[in-house]
Design an enzyme around this catalytic site. Structure first.
Site, PDB file in Angstrom:
ATOM      1  N   ALA A   3       0.817  -1.213   0.000  1.00 51.37           N
ATOM      2  CA  ALA A   3       0.000   0.000   0.000  1.00 51.37           C
ATOM      3  C   ALA A   3       0.855   1.269   0.000  1.00 51.37           C
ATOM      4  CB  ALA A   3      -0.943   0.000   1.198  1.00 51.37           C
ATOM      5  N   HIS A  20      -1.005  -8.006   3.695  1.00 53.83           N
ATOM      6  CA  HIS A  20      -0.428  -8.589   4.922  1.00 53.83           C
ATOM      7  C   HIS A  20      -1.227  -8.234   6.174  1.00 53.83           C
ATOM      8  CE1 HIS A  20       1.887  -5.108   6.673  1.00 53.83           C
ATOM      9  NE2 HIS A  20       1.854  -4.679   5.430  1.00 53.83           N
ATOM     10  N   THR A  55       9.531  -7.310 -12.734  1.00 53.00           N
ATOM     11  CA  THR A  55       9.013  -8.670 -12.870  1.00 53.00           C
ATOM     12  C   THR A  55       7.994  -8.965 -11.776  1.00 53.00           C
ATOM     13  OG1 THR A  55      11.084  -9.389 -13.856  1.00 53.00           O
ATOM     14  CG2 THR A  55       9.672 -11.119 -12.944  1.00 53.00           C
ATOM     15  N   CYS A  62       7.296   5.792  16.242  1.00 54.46           N
ATOM     16  CA  CYS A  62       8.736   5.985  16.113  1.00 54.46           C
ATOM     17  C   CYS A  62       9.029   6.534  14.731  1.00 54.46           C
ATOM     18  CB  CYS A  62       9.470   4.668  16.298  1.00 54.46           C
ATOM     19  SG  CYS A  62      10.099   4.479  17.957  1.00 54.46           S
TER      20      CYS A  62
HETATM   21  C1  PLP Z   1      -0.205  -0.837   6.657  1.00 58.60           C
HETATM   22  C2  PLP Z   1      -0.750   0.364   6.004  1.00 58.60           C
HETATM   23  C3  PLP Z   1      -0.098   0.961   4.921  1.00 58.60           C
HETATM   24  C4  PLP Z   1       1.221   0.452   4.396  1.00 58.60           C
HETATM   25  O1  PLP Z   1       1.028  -0.742   3.696  1.00 58.60           O
HETATM   26  P1  PLP Z   1       2.277  -1.612   3.219  1.00 58.60           P
HETATM   27  O2  PLP Z   1       1.653  -2.640   2.330  1.00 58.60           O
HETATM   28  O3  PLP Z   1       2.862  -2.195   4.459  1.00 58.60           O
HETATM   29  O4  PLP Z   1       3.192  -0.713   2.487  1.00 58.60           O
HETATM   30  C5  PLP Z   1      -0.674   2.065   4.350  1.00 58.60           C
HETATM   31  N1  PLP Z   1      -1.831   2.565   4.806  1.00 58.60           N
HETATM   32  C6  PLP Z   1      -2.488   2.019   5.848  1.00 58.60           C
HETATM   33  C7  PLP Z   1      -3.780   2.607   6.289  1.00 58.60           C
HETATM   34  C8  PLP Z   1      -1.971   0.901   6.479  1.00 58.60           C
HETATM   35  O5  PLP Z   1      -2.609   0.385   7.510  1.00 58.60           O
END
Ligand code: PLP
Length: 390
Positions: free
Chosen positions: A74, A204, A243, A329
């Site tokens: 994300a 995840h 890729t 942090c």
């Molecule tokens: C965890 C999270 C992200 C970051 O997602 P990643 O796939 O770990 O880069 C972005 N926005 C929100 C609201 C999230 O909870």
């Protein structure tokens, strides 16, 4: 052997569901082909797996498969959406609207664009974490090109009214992006009904693998113009070269498919556990819920505890449960959560906050154990503070 703490930090990440892992495994070994190298069986196998996954994910949000652009998660999807729209549309306008409680993966790209001369409005939130729609109404300008408002907050679980926001943006022909990292697989998402033009996804947080996500980019009514942020082999319609990571993509789709299939029963179960936890904790005095009481993710409970030191509280909880505090942090410095501060909580209360993220693998017994330990910890810390004073 010492017991591992009860995992209650499902907004940070979740374990991979065994069924997801099982679907992924063949794509690490015998089906290892490159989905872009399709002169032979190995490539066809990977290509077919990617195609099937893309179709599954499109169905999950009511998009079409060619509107799904795979990314590393994300964070990358948010960067591609926000910087990509700004770069491709700056001749139409240079104003962007977002919200103070967004994830840093939205706030930081917006701040970066400010440094390039874009104008960004950071909307405040009400004490319940929801935006005031009248504030949004007032923030629109003739040069507004993008509104970025998250679906579900990662700290307080609050669900913003996407359909209403989408309708307001569409009416003015302003693009609407939503970070749905916490929402996918937990609440129904429909880019047509919600009039969303760009949607960031990750897996995840719903029992899929780390390092994979996607950006939904609308291709018609309206067609979104986006500048790629990674240039190279021209993969993903030129929007994201590199890729494709076949096993992760297969796991992504499988995790989302499972979460959607089990959404209604899982929602009920998580609300039951969440309410049970809150019922126990709220027997304490001076403990307050953060965020809207019902318009929130089923597995989210975020509370602020008065009369205790935040650091002492979290040191006390740590051996028994893995939860997050209201401290962030950033660059080796500890700062109070910008989300809790935006709700009007003091710095001290923000530090003395607990985010519980309850998930698929938590049992009722674990919730009861966590509640009992949290109550004991808070009571003894308050007792100590009192005996110091007197
Ligand atoms: C965890 C999270 C992200 C970051 O997602 P990643 O796939 O770990 O880069 C972005 N926005 C929100 C609201 C999230 O909870």
């Amino acid at each position: 052997m010492q017991q591992r703490p009860i995992y209650l930090d499902c907004h940070a990440t979740t374990p991979i569901d065994e069924r997801v892992l099982e679907a992924m495994l063949p794509y690490f070994t015998e089906r290892f082909g490159n989905a872009a190298s399709v002169g032979h069986l190995y490539g066809w196998e990977a290509e077919a797996a990617v195609k099937k996954s893309r179709e599954m994910l499109a169905i999950a949000i009511h998009a079409s498969p060619e509107e799904i652009i795979f990314t590393s998660g994300a964070t990358e999807a948010n960067n591609l959406a926000i910087k990509g729209v700004a770069e491709a549309n700056f001749q139409r306008g240079r104003h962007i609207i977002t919200v103070v409680t967004e994830h840093n993966a939205v706030l930081d790209p917006c701040r970066y664009l400010q440094s390039l001369g874009f104008d960004v409005t950071f909307l405040p939130v009400q004490t319940d974490g929801l935006i005031n729609l009248a504030d949004l109404e007032r923030a629109f300008r003739p040069d507004t090109i993008l509104v970025s408002i998250m679906a579900a907050n990662n700290e307080i679980g609050v669900l913003q009214p996407l359909s209403t926001i989408g309708a307001m943006c569409r009416e003015r022909q302003i693009l609407f992006h939503t970070d749905a990292a916490q929402a996918i697989g937990k609440i129904p998402l429909d880019v047509e009904m919600m009039k969303v033009d760009l949607m960031s996804l990750t897996t995840h947080k719903v029992y899929g693998p780390k390092g994979i996500g996607a950006l939904f980019v609308r291709r018609r009514n309206p067609r979104v113009h986006l500048a790629p942020q990674l240039h190279g082999g021209g993969h993903e319609r030129g929007l994201r070269s590199g890729t494709l990571y076949t096993p992760q993509i297969v796991g992504f789709a499988k995790a989302v498919e499972l979460a959607i299939a089990e959404m209604s029963s899982e929602t009920q179960r998580l609300i039951y556990l969440r309410d049970r936890l809150w019922q126990k904790l709220s027997q304490l005095e001076d403990i307050d819920l953060n965020g809207h009481p019902t318009q929130r993710l089923p597995g989210n409970l975020n509370v602020s505890v008065s009369g205790v030191d935040g650091q002492a509280l979290h040191l006390g909880l740590q051996p028994v449960m893995a939860v997050s505090s209201g401290a962030a942090c950033t660059s080796a410095q500890i700062t109070p959560s910008h989300v809790l501060r935006a709700l009007g909580r003091s710095e001290e209360l923000a530090y003395a906050s607990i985010r519980f993220g309850i998930g698929r693998f938590n049992s009722e017994m674990e919730i009861d154990q966590a509640a009992a330990w949290a109550i004991t910890t808070i009571q003894s810390l308050r007792q100590m503070t009192k005996s110091h004073i007197h």
